[in-house]
Design a protein around this motif. Structure first.
Motif, PDB file in Angstrom:
ATOM      1  N   LEU B 149       0.938  -7.170 -54.048  1.00  0.00           N
ATOM      2  CA  LEU B 149      -0.456  -7.495 -54.337  1.00  0.00           C
ATOM      3  C   LEU B 149      -0.957  -6.795 -55.597  1.00  0.00           C
ATOM      4  CD1 LEU B 149      -2.081  -7.476 -50.768  1.00  0.00           C
ATOM      5  CD2 LEU B 149      -1.357  -9.447 -52.130  1.00  0.00           C
ATOM      6  N   ARG B 150      -0.065  -6.078 -56.210  1.00  0.00           N
ATOM      7  CA  ARG B 150      -0.478  -5.277 -57.351  1.00  0.00           C
ATOM      8  C   ARG B 150      -1.188  -6.079 -58.450  1.00  0.00           C
ATOM      9  NH1 ARG B 150       2.388  -0.523 -60.749  1.00  0.00           N
ATOM     10  NH2 ARG B 150       0.679  -0.420 -62.237  1.00  0.00           N
ATOM     11  N   PRO B 151      -0.649  -7.215 -58.852  1.00  0.00           N
ATOM     12  CA  PRO B 151      -1.348  -8.008 -59.883  1.00  0.00           C
ATOM     13  C   PRO B 151      -2.780  -8.340 -59.471  1.00  0.00           C
ATOM     14  CG  PRO B 151       0.779  -9.027 -59.313  1.00  0.00           C
ATOM     15  CD  PRO B 151       0.607  -7.844 -58.425  1.00  0.00           C
ATOM     16  N   LEU B 152      -2.996  -8.572 -58.168  1.00  0.00           N
ATOM     17  CA  LEU B 152      -4.343  -8.874 -57.695  1.00  0.00           C
ATOM     18  C   LEU B 152      -5.242  -7.653 -57.841  1.00  0.00           C
ATOM     19  CD1 LEU B 152      -4.198 -11.025 -54.438  1.00  0.00           C
ATOM     20  CD2 LEU B 152      -4.768 -11.705 -56.766  1.00  0.00           C
ATOM     21  N   ARG B 153      -4.680  -6.487 -57.458  1.00  0.00           N
ATOM     22  CA  ARG B 153      -5.469  -5.263 -57.571  1.00  0.00           C
ATOM     23  C   ARG B 153      -5.902  -5.044 -59.019  1.00  0.00           C
ATOM     24  NH1 ARG B 153      -1.410  -3.026 -54.091  1.00  0.00           N
ATOM     25  NH2 ARG B 153      -0.496  -1.844 -55.799  1.00  0.00           N
ATOM     26  N   ASP B 154      -4.945  -5.274 -59.933  1.00  0.00           N
ATOM     27  CA  ASP B 154      -5.241  -5.039 -61.342  1.00  0.00           C
ATOM     28  C   ASP B 154      -6.349  -5.957 -61.859  1.00  0.00           C
ATOM     29  OD1 ASP B 154      -3.358  -3.119 -61.306  1.00  0.00           O
ATOM     30  OD2 ASP B 154      -1.771  -4.301 -62.295  1.00  0.00           O
ATOM     31  N   ALA B 155      -6.401  -7.148 -61.272  1.00  0.00           N
ATOM     32  CA  ALA B 155      -7.364  -8.124 -61.782  1.00  0.00           C
ATOM     33  C   ALA B 155      -8.719  -8.018 -61.092  1.00  0.00           C
ATOM     34  CB  ALA B 155      -6.793  -9.534 -61.621  1.00  0.00           C
ATOM     35  N   SER B 156      -8.845  -7.097 -60.125  1.00  0.00           N
ATOM     36  CA  SER B 156     -10.057  -7.103 -59.304  1.00  0.00           C
ATOM     37  C   SER B 156     -10.820  -5.793 -59.340  1.00  0.00           C
ATOM     38  CB  SER B 156      -9.699  -7.396 -57.841  1.00  0.00           C
ATOM     39  OG  SER B 156      -8.916  -8.548 -57.733  1.00  0.00           O
ATOM     40  N   LEU B 157     -12.096  -5.913 -59.042  1.00  0.00           N
ATOM     41  CA  LEU B 157     -12.912  -4.734 -58.786  1.00  0.00           C
ATOM     42  C   LEU B 157     -12.649  -4.343 -57.339  1.00  0.00           C
ATOM     43  CD1 LEU B 157     -15.350  -2.891 -59.663  1.00  0.00           C
ATOM     44  CD2 LEU B 157     -16.815  -4.623 -58.592  1.00  0.00           C
ATOM     45  N   MET B 158     -12.112  -3.127 -57.161  1.00  0.00           N
ATOM     46  CA  MET B 158     -11.720  -2.719 -55.809  1.00  0.00           C
ATOM     47  C   MET B 158     -12.931  -2.116 -55.074  1.00  0.00           C
ATOM     48  SD  MET B 158      -8.514  -3.493 -55.520  1.00  0.00           S
ATOM     49  CE  MET B 158      -7.791  -2.457 -54.242  1.00  0.00           C
ATOM     50  N   ILE B 159     -13.258  -2.702 -53.934  1.00  0.00           N
ATOM     51  CA  ILE B 159     -14.409  -2.206 -53.174  1.00  0.00           C
ATOM     52  C   ILE B 159     -13.989  -1.838 -51.745  1.00  0.00           C
ATOM     53  CG2 ILE B 159     -16.716  -2.761 -52.290  1.00  0.00           C
ATOM     54  CD1 ILE B 159     -17.101  -4.607 -54.647  1.00  0.00           C
ATOM     55  N   PRO B 160     -13.967  -0.549 -51.429  1.00  0.00           N
ATOM     56  CA  PRO B 160     -13.522  -0.146 -50.086  1.00  0.00           C
ATOM     57  C   PRO B 160     -14.617  -0.300 -49.034  1.00  0.00           C
ATOM     58  CG  PRO B 160     -14.014   1.785 -51.402  1.00  0.00           C
ATOM     59  CD  PRO B 160     -14.263   0.595 -52.287  1.00  0.00           C
ATOM     60  N   PHE B 161     -14.204  -0.643 -47.819  1.00  0.00           N
ATOM     61  CA  PHE B 161     -15.093  -0.698 -46.656  1.00  0.00           C
ATOM     62  C   PHE B 161     -14.610   0.305 -45.619  1.00  0.00           C
ATOM     63  CE2 PHE B 161     -17.887  -4.523 -46.836  1.00  0.00           C
ATOM     64  CZ  PHE B 161     -17.578  -4.901 -48.129  1.00  0.00           C
ATOM     65  N   ASN B 162     -15.549   1.000 -45.013  1.00  0.00           N
ATOM     66  CA  ASN B 162     -15.159   2.013 -44.027  1.00  0.00           C
ATOM     67  C   ASN B 162     -15.395   1.528 -42.603  1.00  0.00           C
ATOM     68  OD1 ASN B 162     -14.583   3.826 -46.127  1.00  0.00           O
ATOM     69  ND2 ASN B 162     -16.794   4.238 -46.317  1.00  0.00           N
ATOM     70  N   ARG B 163     -14.750   2.237 -41.686  1.00  0.00           N
ATOM     71  CA  ARG B 163     -15.041   1.967 -40.274  1.00  0.00           C
ATOM     72  C   ARG B 163     -16.512   2.264 -40.012  1.00  0.00           C
ATOM     73  NH1 ARG B 163     -10.760   1.195 -37.257  1.00  0.00           N
ATOM     74  NH2 ARG B 163      -8.746   1.923 -38.013  1.00  0.00           N
ATOM     75  N   LEU B 164     -17.127   1.488 -39.149  1.00  0.00           N
ATOM     76  CA  LEU B 164     -18.538   1.715 -38.826  1.00  0.00           C
ATOM     77  C   LEU B 164     -18.651   2.890 -37.880  1.00  0.00           C
ATOM     78  CD1 LEU B 164     -19.678  -1.959 -38.223  1.00  0.00           C
ATOM     79  CD2 LEU B 164     -19.686  -0.646 -40.338  1.00  0.00           C
ATOM     80  N   SER B 165     -19.698   3.664 -38.034  1.00  0.00           N
ATOM     81  CA  SER B 165     -19.858   4.733 -37.062  1.00  0.00           C
ATOM     82  C   SER B 165     -20.490   4.156 -35.793  1.00  0.00           C
ATOM     83  CB  SER B 165     -20.680   5.878 -37.640  1.00  0.00           C
ATOM     84  OG  SER B 165     -21.924   5.391 -38.056  1.00  0.00           O
ATOM     85  N   GLU B 166     -20.234   4.893 -34.720  1.00  0.00           N
ATOM     86  CA  GLU B 166     -20.556   4.385 -33.394  1.00  0.00           C
ATOM     87  C   GLU B 166     -22.004   3.934 -33.262  1.00  0.00           C
ATOM     88  OE1 GLU B 166     -18.829   6.935 -30.333  1.00  0.00           O
ATOM     89  OE2 GLU B 166     -20.640   6.479 -29.196  1.00  0.00           O
ATOM     90  N   ARG B 167     -22.935   4.759 -33.826  1.00  0.00           N
ATOM     91  CA  ARG B 167     -24.328   4.435 -33.565  1.00  0.00           C
ATOM     92  C   ARG B 167     -24.755   3.122 -34.202  1.00  0.00           C
ATOM     93  NH1 ARG B 167     -28.321   6.391 -37.252  1.00  0.00           N
ATOM     94  NH2 ARG B 167     -27.339   7.198 -39.142  1.00  0.00           N
ATOM     95  N   TYR B 168     -24.090   2.737 -35.322  1.00  0.00           N
ATOM     96  CA  TYR B 168     -24.432   1.449 -35.930  1.00  0.00           C
ATOM     97  C   TYR B 168     -23.938   0.296 -35.058  1.00  0.00           C
ATOM     98  CZ  TYR B 168     -26.065   3.730 -40.146  1.00  0.00           C
ATOM     99  OH  TYR B 168     -26.774   4.469 -41.020  1.00  0.00           O
ATOM    100  N   VAL B 169     -22.781   0.506 -34.478  1.00  0.00           N
ATOM    101  CA  VAL B 169     -22.247  -0.535 -33.595  1.00  0.00           C
ATOM    102  C   VAL B 169     -23.183  -0.711 -32.403  1.00  0.00           C
ATOM    103  CG1 VAL B 169     -20.319  -1.226 -32.134  1.00  0.00           C
ATOM    104  CG2 VAL B 169     -19.867  -0.084 -34.301  1.00  0.00           C
ATOM    105  N   VAL B 170     -23.588   0.412 -31.799  1.00  0.00           N
ATOM    106  CA  VAL B 170     -24.497   0.343 -30.653  1.00  0.00           C
ATOM    107  C   VAL B 170     -25.790  -0.368 -31.046  1.00  0.00           C
ATOM    108  CG1 VAL B 170     -25.916   1.712 -29.080  1.00  0.00           C
ATOM    109  CG2 VAL B 170     -23.561   2.403 -29.552  1.00  0.00           C
TER     110      VAL B 170
END
Lengths: 326, 477
Positions: B149-170
């Motif tokens: 996937l490296r060529p894709l990574r190079d061509a893209s703006l990388m935006i990470p998403f994190n696990r949601l914390s419990e209270r948001y899920v609740v």
């Protein structure tokens, strides 16, 4: 009507003594010998349902021990007992109880013994040996081949054959006279045809038919139609129509609401296959019968009846789709 | 309201602010998107959202499209193989929007689903797409770090998403409960959130499945149904993983990495095959495989050869998952095994039937299953067609009210009337002949037996038998 209580005719008209049994002459003759000699080996009664195996066992015990014979006979049904352990406990307890006057043994009657696994039958064999001085076993089975060799060799084998047409009809007629119910000759013949030599079934049909009206072929067919859950036919039709999920719902109704086992259901499906009410090309009937047989085999081998029958319904659904496509 | 809409769809975020707990991602994504909207093409024409499942990657794209009035062109990247699909998307991407036309945003979901050399063409097509596009492209991936996937990574703006914390899920679960007017215990929601490990989608799926299966969400139910995490899968997740599997090992993993026992696993699959597969041939293939799994299970239970269990999972997992040849993968709403629910619902009725079968089986010397199959259906006919006659049989076998109700259905009250009449009629001669006997609640069978008018052999026999049995229960009058 003098009495306010009524019984199932299958109970009311069950022969009590060996003398009352009108067919299976050879068998009755041999059993009467045991009564005379006040001695007998272990017995194995085999034959199709409703041919008098259980009745003969009770009549034998009745003639040996008299009116109160039930205190000297332990009656077990392998399909209803929870396993060989409960059978062992019951036999052990029974063997300890009082022996009948004048006869050195008591009787353990084990019905539907062919429903036991081979392992359980091995344990049963040891049980028979352990208590052989004080008890005799009468084992009852539909198929002798499903009883393990060591047990067969320890028992005197009695083969019960399907009842002859004239015997069944004579008995039904006799019951009708006792009950003062109206019937036609054709009505009784229809009952014989439907019950395929199974006396208990014939009597059940007779009683329900007589309750509704004169026992004619029409009434008999009506009764049998009512007794067969109509869900069976609906289920087949739904599956062939491509409605698998609804067919599966019907299956659950049958198994849970009617308490039918998977084998009961597949057998009724099989019976339904050759009914003209089910409108499908003739060659399909054979194909479906073939697969139904396969599924019946798997039902015996598998663990969950519904999964096996769902496989059958899924196949019917596919078949229905192909049928419509062509 | 259509009940069949999965809640994850029904309650998907409509605005960017509805996407919870992903502020960092938004801080990168929104300015990038605004640049597009101001007709300034950013340096990277594609953005790659990456992070665990169910944390809002796709949702954010959808919410943004909705909020900014963009037309969303969506494509699952793992399906990005067919030439006509590629061409269709490429054409859209390369076309300048018309003066009055809607702006567009292109979403390529699950780009990490593209794998191996077989999909080389797909990867090249995406890269080409990025090169020519005149609209923003967003891609999503769980794991973007694969070499290929490296060529894709190079061509893209990388935006990470994190696990949601419990209270948001609740918080989200609570909002859904309120909207659905569902009775939900806070502790139950917390439990669901906890075990979801920040996967909001699986949490909402669990909530919906429990709500639909039980009508309410309490801690007891949740604990019984939802399996504690440790990367073990709940039934719904197990099914989702199973049916999404492309490889045998994935499917096997799905059915083995769960706390459910093998019986329960089979029941869930048994229930949900037709929910997932639409083509009858696929359904049949899946059931064939499940049938074989069940045969192995039967052999195991009879012979106690537990080392065969692995084969059960082979056939119930990969066998069922790879049965899909004709159906397209689709979002399916999985249901709780109806058999288990039906058994619970009919428990009382089945107990009555069992007791009835036992009563009769002792008297006619046949097994309970024979009675259920060969006797009860005929009794039902008599009880429904001839209440007068049925009343006498009910007396003959001392049937309980519940048994009579089971056999008679709608004719129950008529039978009871007849029984009362019969018992009254019995009362008179009995009182006349035995003046000492009194008490309205005395056992009927005790009365029936000494009745001088009774000539019927059968009745005598029946009463004799009952005396021998020793129990003389009082008939309900």
């Amino acid at each position: 009507m003098s009495s306010i209580a009524e019984l199932l005719w299958a109970e009311k008209y069950r022969p009590r003594s060996l003398d009352d049994i009108v067919n299976q002459e050879e068998i009755v003759k041999r059993l009467k010998k045991f009564v005379e000699e006040k001695n007998m080996p272990h017995l194995l009664f085999v034959g199709p349902p409703g041919t008098g195996k259980t009745t003969a066992a009770h009549a034998l015990a009745h003639d040996l021990y008299g009116e109160n014979y039930l205190q000297y006979m332990l009656e077990l049904n392998a399909s209803d007992e929870r396993g060989i352990d409960t059978i062992r406990t019951k036999v052990k307890e029974f063997a300890r109880s009082r022996t009948p006057p004048g006869i050195p043994f008591k009787i353990v009657l084990l019905d539907e013994a062919d429903n036991m696994t081979a392992d359980a039958q091995q344990a049963l064999r040891r049980l028979m040996e352990m208590y052989t001085t004080s008890t005799r076993f009468i084992l009852i089975a539909n198929f002798p081949s499903k009883i393990i060799e060591p047990i067969q060799s320890r028992c005197a084998l009695f083969r019960f054959t399907p009842l002859k047409k004239e015997d069944v009809i004579a008995r039904l007629k006799w019951i009708c006279e006792q009950e003062k119910c109206k019937y036609t000759e054709e009505g009784l013949e229809t009952i014989y045809e439907i019950s395929e030599g199974d006396m208990r079934r014939a009597i059940n049909v007779l009683q329900a038919a007589a309750a509704i009206g004169t026992v004619t072929p029409e009434i008999v067919y009506k009764v049998v139609g009512l007794a067969h859950p109509r869900e069976i036919r609906e289920m087949i039709k739904l599956a062939l129509d491509g409605q698998f999920q609804r067919a599966r719902d019907q299956l659950r109704q049958l198994m849970i609401n009617y308490g039918l086992s998977g084998v009961d259901v597949i057998k009724q499906i099989h019976r339904e296959l050759f009914s003209q009410e089910l409108k499908i090309p003739e060659e399909l009937r054979i194909m479906i019968a073939d697969y139904a047989g396969e599924i019946q085999f798997r039902l015996v081998e598998g663990a969950d009846d519904e999964i096996q029958l769902n496989a059958f319904l899924a196949w019917l659904t596919l078949l229905g789709q192909k049928m419509r496509g062509s | 309201m259509n009940k069949n809409i999965p809640w994850v769809i029904k309650y998907r975020p409509r605005r960017v602010s509805d996407v919870v707990n992903q502020d960092q991602a938004k801080e990168k994504f929104i300015p990038w998107l605004r640049q597009w909207l101001q007709n300034r093409v950013p340096e990277k024409k594609a953005a790659l959202f990456y992070g665990p499942a169910g944390v809002g990657k796709t949702s954010l794209v959808e919410a943004a499209a909705h909020e900014y009035g963009l037309e969303l062109i969506e494509m699952n990247a793992s399906d990005f193989r067919r030439k006509e699909d590629i061409e269709r998307i490429a054409k859209i991407a390369a076309t300048q929007m018309s003066l009055f036309g809607k702006r567009k945003i292109i979403l390529l979901d699950e780009v990490d689903g593209i794998s191996g050399s077989a999909d080389k063409g797909g990867l090249d097509a995406i890269l080409e797409l990025i090169k020519v596009t005149r609209h923003p492209i967003v891609m999503t991936a769980n794991d973007p770090w694969d070499q290929k996937l490296r060529p894709l990574r190079d061509a893209s703006l990388m935006i990470p998403f994190n696990r949601l914390s419990e209270r948001y899920v609740v918080q989200v679960l609570k909002r859904i409960c309120a909207a659905e007017k569902l009775e939900c215990e806070d502790a139950a929601l917390k439990y669901i959130a906890q075990r979801s490990e920040g996967d909001l989608r699986s949490a909402i799926n669990d909530l919906q499945a429990i709500a639909e299966g039980y009508g309410r969400v309490t801690l007891d139910i949740v604990k019984a149904v939802v399996v504690s995490r440790d990367r073990q899968y709940s039934p719904w997740e197990m099914l989702r993983n199973l049916f999404m599997s492309k490889y045998a090992w994935q499917a096997k993993r799905a059915v083995t990495h769960t706390d459910l026992d093998y019986d329960t696993v089979l029941q869930w699959i048994n229930e949900n095959i037709p929910n997932q597969y639409t083509d009858p041939e696929d359904v049949w293939r899946a059931y064939e495989s499940l049938s074989r799994a069940d045969i192995y299970l039967g052999r195991i239970k009879r012979s106690l050869s537990w080392d065969l269990l692995s084969y059960v999972f082979d056939l119930a997992g990969p066998g069922v998952a790879l049965a899909r040849k004709k159906s397209k993968f689709r979002w399916a709403k999985y249901s709780f095994p109806q058999k288990i629910m039906l058994l619970a619902k009919t428990k009382e009725m089945r107990e009555i039937r069992e007791a009835l079968a036992e009563t009769i089986s002792k008297r006619i010397h046949a097994s309970k299953s024979t009675v259920k199959r060969d006797v009860i259906p005929f009794l039902m006919i008599i009880f429904r067609e001839r209440p007068d006659y049925a009343a006498r049989i009910a007396i003959g076998y001392n049937l309980t009210d519940n048994m009579i109700k089971y056999l008679a259905g709608p004719t129950y009250s008529k039978i009871k009337e007849h029984m009362n009449l019969l018992l009254l009629r019995m009362e008179k001669p009995a009182l006349a002949s035995e003046e000492s006997s009194s008490g309205a609640k005395e056992s009927v069978t005790a009365r029936a037996a000494p009745s001088p008018s009774s000539k019927k052999k059968a009745t005598r026999r029946a009463s004799r038998r009952r005396r021998r049995g020793g129990t003389q229960s009082t008939l309900p009058i």
